[in-house]
Every structure is written in structure tokens, then in C-alpha cells.
Design a protein around this motif. Structure first.
Motif, PDB file in Angstrom:
ATOM      1  N   TYR A  33       0.841  -1.203   0.000  1.00  0.00           N
ATOM      2  CA  TYR A  33       0.000   0.000   0.000  1.00  0.00           C
ATOM      3  C   TYR A  33       0.875   1.252   0.000  1.00  0.00           C
ATOM      4  N   GLY A  36       2.566   1.671  -3.327  1.00  0.00           N
ATOM      5  CA  GLY A  36       1.627   2.144  -4.336  1.00  0.00           C
ATOM      6  C   GLY A  36       1.388   3.640  -4.279  1.00  0.00           C
ATOM      7  N   LEU A  37       1.481   4.229  -3.092  1.00  0.00           N
ATOM      8  CA  LEU A  37       1.279   5.667  -2.952  1.00  0.00           C
ATOM      9  C   LEU A  37       2.358   6.472  -3.667  1.00  0.00           C
ATOM     10  N   GLU A  40       2.597   6.298  -8.490  1.00  0.00           N
ATOM     11  CA  GLU A  40       1.808   7.006  -9.493  1.00  0.00           C
ATOM     12  C   GLU A  40       2.629   8.119 -10.137  1.00  0.00           C
ATOM     13  N   TYR A 107      -1.700  -4.662  -9.319  1.00  0.00           N
ATOM     14  CA  TYR A 107      -2.080  -3.313  -8.878  1.00  0.00           C
ATOM     15  C   TYR A 107      -0.900  -2.355  -8.975  1.00  0.00           C
ATOM     16  N   LEU A 108       0.262  -2.761  -8.468  1.00  0.00           N
ATOM     17  CA  LEU A 108       1.433  -1.885  -8.467  1.00  0.00           C
ATOM     18  C   LEU A 108       1.877  -1.546  -9.894  1.00  0.00           C
ATOM     19  N   VAL A 111      -0.571   0.874 -11.547  1.00  0.00           N
ATOM     20  CA  VAL A 111      -0.399   2.238 -11.031  1.00  0.00           C
ATOM     21  C   VAL A 111       0.849   2.871 -11.647  1.00  0.00           C
ATOM     22  N   ARG A 117      -5.358   4.678 -11.146  1.00  0.00           N
ATOM     23  CA  ARG A 117      -4.960   5.644 -10.135  1.00  0.00           C
ATOM     24  C   ARG A 117      -4.621   4.902  -8.852  1.00  0.00           C
ATOM     25  N   ARG A 118      -3.698   5.467  -8.095  1.00  0.00           N
ATOM     26  CA  ARG A 118      -3.353   4.840  -6.816  1.00  0.00           C
ATOM     27  C   ARG A 118      -4.551   4.865  -5.881  1.00  0.00           C
ATOM     28  N   ASP A 120      -5.832   5.597  -2.312  1.00  0.00           N
ATOM     29  CA  ASP A 120      -5.404   6.303  -1.099  1.00  0.00           C
ATOM     30  C   ASP A 120      -5.937   5.657   0.173  1.00  0.00           C
TER      31      ASP A 120
END
Length: 443
Positions: A33, A36-37, A40, A107-108, A111, A117-118, A120
Motif C-alpha cells: 500500500y 503504491g502511494l 503514481e 495493482y502496483l 499504477v 490511479r493509486r 489512497d
């Protein structure tokens, strides 16, 4: 709050099945997580008037940082999976680690590429990864397929009704077909491969082929049914693979979400089929090598993967020569199906028998290459007497007939009552036979 409830319930579900590795799962979600932030693309926004994506100029330093983070994320996740596959997994792999690792990576990478989009919200991302219907054996869901439902979804009586019907079909495939016909494979293992006849070796190979199909297909249907109850539409994972006409077509229909993952993140980035035939063959080799080690670290899985790669390459070359046109008309249309039903059981034997020396014995039995050994006369006849009915039902269930019948009549009162009866028959069989885990929880 729906996500909070689903996440909490999913963690309890996982803790009941595998309490030792619950912390590993949550640390994996938390670390990814945070990664991933920062993956982007910066400066990326959407023009509200024109509805077009506009990218502001990015500094090379920022781009290098993002690329480094992605490499660290991929290497880190794959390394954890490899450690368990290669050594620590001897005492049992963490439930679902192969599936949730690939789901996190999708997912990663999406992104990083800008395809998504990431996220949040930690709760939403954790719910996506840990959602219990598909946590331990897939399907491998991309974030884009469920992101809207993670923000807004309905929990309705209609959804419960439809979901339970699909769930029951999957439960029946597992309990009444996979578990029952799989007993023949178990009997052959107990007897010993040296002591079975060639016809029985083939029958047992067919039995394992149906066992793994209805076991995994059953799980996927149950996951789809549970997802529908909760307000999600999970992707289809099987499309009648045994009705395919080639090995290539078979694996477009089998474990669809895993094949899609390798296509998106390995095959296409390597160039796919757009880089010449030799490079295409090498790209296919890379995909099947990775598919082999994803399933397990023993030599039999590599044999299985390379066997399939070889047949797929041969099929490509025959297609280029135009040979496949011969089998598109008349009686010739049946030959590709016959070819598939001969080759696929042989490959599943390579998948099932982890001891290479025993695998050699089994394949020699199938091919009639060895005659010595104490063989019980008529063993295959007794097997047909005991399992012939299940083979017939299994073959019918491999076609599209059951799916079409279910789609047309699932809302009729008679079929609804039959599904209720079928559900409780499955519950009774589970009570009588005890625990019989899904096969793909071992991967």
C-alpha cells in the motif's frame, strides 16, 4: 463500513485456515500500500473540459525513483514467494500466497504504468487483496475490475439468491464430481504405478484431469457466487477448456485470469508475437517457465510446463503451414478434440506425480513400454464399473450444456428446489467424508 466488515471477516476467515501467516499477509498489504502511494506518475491530471489525460513534464530523477521503487516492489514480492516455494514451503505454503502476490503486483504495475490511479484508502486496498471469496485460490482479480464496487455496491436479496445458485453449482462440482472421481487416482497411488495396467493408467489420468478441473472450476464458481452475494462481479476463470481444439486454445480457456496476468505483465512487455517467430517462441518459453515455477519448485512442474510449451510451439508451426485447415471440415473436426483429450491427461500426470522416477514409471505404463510387474487382471474393468457413471457425468459437465441449461432455467421454481436439494446433499457428503481441501490451496 461494508469494506470494514468484509475486511474484518476476511481476516478472521484467513486466521481460521492459516493463523501462522496472518501477520505475513497484513505486512505484505501494508508495505505494498505504501509503495503504491509513491508509484503514481506525478503531475498527471485529467482535463475536466476535454476529458483528456495531460502529463506535465517529469524530471528524470523522479522517474528513476519510481522505476527503482517498482523494481524493489516486484523483486521483494517475488522473493518472498520464491522463499516459500523453494524451501520454507516444505511444511506448507501460506494460504493463497501465489494468488495475492500476483494480485498485488498487478495493482502496483498498473499504477506505475498509469493504467490505474493509486488507491489512497488502506481499507479499500486491503479489502481488494484480502477479500475472502478469492483470497486462497483466485481468480486473480485486477484492481480495475472491482474498484467501483469497493466504493459503491448493493447487497440485495436478488444478489443473495443468484449468488447462492452459482455457489451451489460450484460446490456440487467440487463435492460430487471432483472428490468422487478423484478416488480412482487415489486408489492407483495406493496400489503403486508398477502394479497397474496400461488401460487403468489412462483411466486414472482421465480421472485426475477431471478431478483438477472440477475442483478448481468448482472453487472459481463458489468464489463468483460469494462475490455476487457481496455485490461484486468477479471475472470468469474457466470457459469450457475441454471443448478446445488445441493446447493453445485450452490454456486460453483454463485459469483465464492467470493466463491474462502472464500475457499483460510478461508476454506483451517482452514483445508478444510482434517481434518475429524466433523471439515469439522465446517469449512463450519465458511465460511457460515462469508458469511452471509459479506452480511449484519441483522438477515435475518444469517438465509439465516445457511439455506444454513444446506442443504450443508445434501447433504454431503447423498453423503457419496451413495444416490446421484440414481439420476444419467434416469428420476432420473431431480429430483436434481427440488429440486434446489424449495429450492433456498426459500433461496432468506430469503435473500430479512429483517424484520424477515414479513419473517415468507412470508414463511408461501409459505408453505400454514396460510389461513386467505384478498386475491385477481386469483392474481397468473394475475401475470402469465403479467410476463409469462419474466419467459420463464428468464428460457432459465439460461441455456447454450444463451452463446453458443453468442460464436458461436457474430462475424456475423446479430448478430452484433442485438446487436446494443439491446444496444439502453436498453438505451431507462433506459431513460423511470429512475435510477434502481444494487442490490449488497448495499453490
Amino acid at each position: 463500513m461494508k469494506n470494514v466488515v468484509l475486511l474484518t471477516g476476511s481476516l478472521i476467515f484467513y486466521a481460521i485456515g492459516e493463523p501462522r501467516y496472518l501477520l505475513l499477509l497484513m505486512v505484505s498489504v501494508l508495505v505494498n500500500y505504501v509503495l503504491g502511494l509513491h508509484l503514481e506518475q506525478r503531475g498527471k491530471r485529467k482535463d475536466k473540459k476535454k476529458g483528456q489525460k495531460i502529463k506535465t513534464q517529469r524530471g528524470s530523477r523522479s522517474e528513476r525513483k519510481r522505476r527503482l521503487l517498482l523494481v524493489l516492489a516486484v523483486v521483494g514480492n517475488i522473493s518472498v514467494l520464491a522463499v516459500f516455494k523453494g524451501g520454507l514451503g516444505e511444511k506448507g505454503l501460506p494460504l493463497g500466497i501465489s494468488f495475492y502476490t500476483f494480485q498485488i503486483l498487478s495493482y502496483l504495475i498498473d499504477v506505475y504504468r498509469g493504467d490505474q490511479r493509486r488507491e489512497d484508502s488502506f481499507v479499500r486496498l486491503a479489502t481488494y487483496v484480502v477479500m475472502f471469496p478469492q483470497l486462497i485460490s483466485g481468480p486473480i482479480v485486477s484492481y480495475g475490475e472491482v474498484k467501483e464496487r469497493l466504493r459503491r455496491r448493493e447487497f440485495s436479496a436478488r444478489g443473495i439468491q443468484d449468488g447462492l445458485k452459482v455457489f451451489t453449482m460450484g460446490l456440487a462440482a467440487k463435492v460430487l464430481l471432483a472428490d468422487r472421481i478423484g478416488l480412482l487416482w487415489h486408489e492407483v497411488q495406493v496400489t503403486g504405478y508398477e502394479s497397474i495396467s496400461t488401460p487403468l493408467a489412462w483411466l486414472a489420468a482421465f480421472a485426475f484431469s477431471m478431478k483438477i478441473y472440477f475442483d478448481f472450476y468448482g472453487y472459481s464458481l463458489m468464489a463468483m457466487g460469494l462475490g455476487r452475494i457481496l455485490g461484486f462481479e468477479l471475472p470468469e476463470n474457466f470457459r469450457e477448456p475441454y471443448m478446445a481444439r488445441s493446447i493453445r486454445d485450452f490454456y486460453r480457456r483454463w485459469h483465464v485470469t492467470l493466463g491474462r496476468w502472464f500475457c499483460r505483465y510478461v508476454y506483451i512487455p517482452l514483445g508478444g508475437s510482434r517481434v518475429g517467430e524466433l523471439r515469439t517462441v522465446c517469449n512463450l518459453l519465458a511465460v511457460w517457465f515462469l508458469t511452471s515455477i509459479w506452480h511449484g519448485g519441483t522438477a515435475n512442474f518444469l517438465i509439465w510446463g516445457m511439455f506444454l510449451w513444446l506442443f504450443i510451439v508445434l501447433e504454431r508451426q503447423l498453423d503457419r503451414l496451413g495444416v490446421s485447415r484440414i481439420f476444419q471440415r467434416g469428420i476432420g473436426r473431431a480429430i483436434p478434440h481427440l488429440y486434446l483429450w489424449i495429450v492433456i491427461p498426459v500433461t496432468w500426470v506430469c503435473f500430479a506425480v512429483t517424484d520424477v522416477s515414479q513419473l517415468q514409471v507412470y508414463l511408461e505404463r501409459m505408453l505400454g513400454m514396460i510389461q513386467e510387474g505384478r498386475i491385477s487382471a481386469g483392474d481397468w474393468i473394475r475401475a470402469l464399473q465403479n467410476y463409469g457413471g462419474l466419467f459420463i457425468v464428468g464428460v457432459i459437465a465439460c461441455t456447454s450444456w450444463v451452463r446453458k441449461f443453468f442460464a436458461k432455467w436457474k430462475d424456475s421454481p423446479v430448478v430452484s428446489i433442485l438446487l436446494v436439494v443439491l446444496f444439502w446433499i453436498c453438505v451431507w457428503r462433506l459431513q460423511v467424508e470429512g475435510q477434502n481441501p481444494f487442490m490449488y490451496t497448495n499453490f
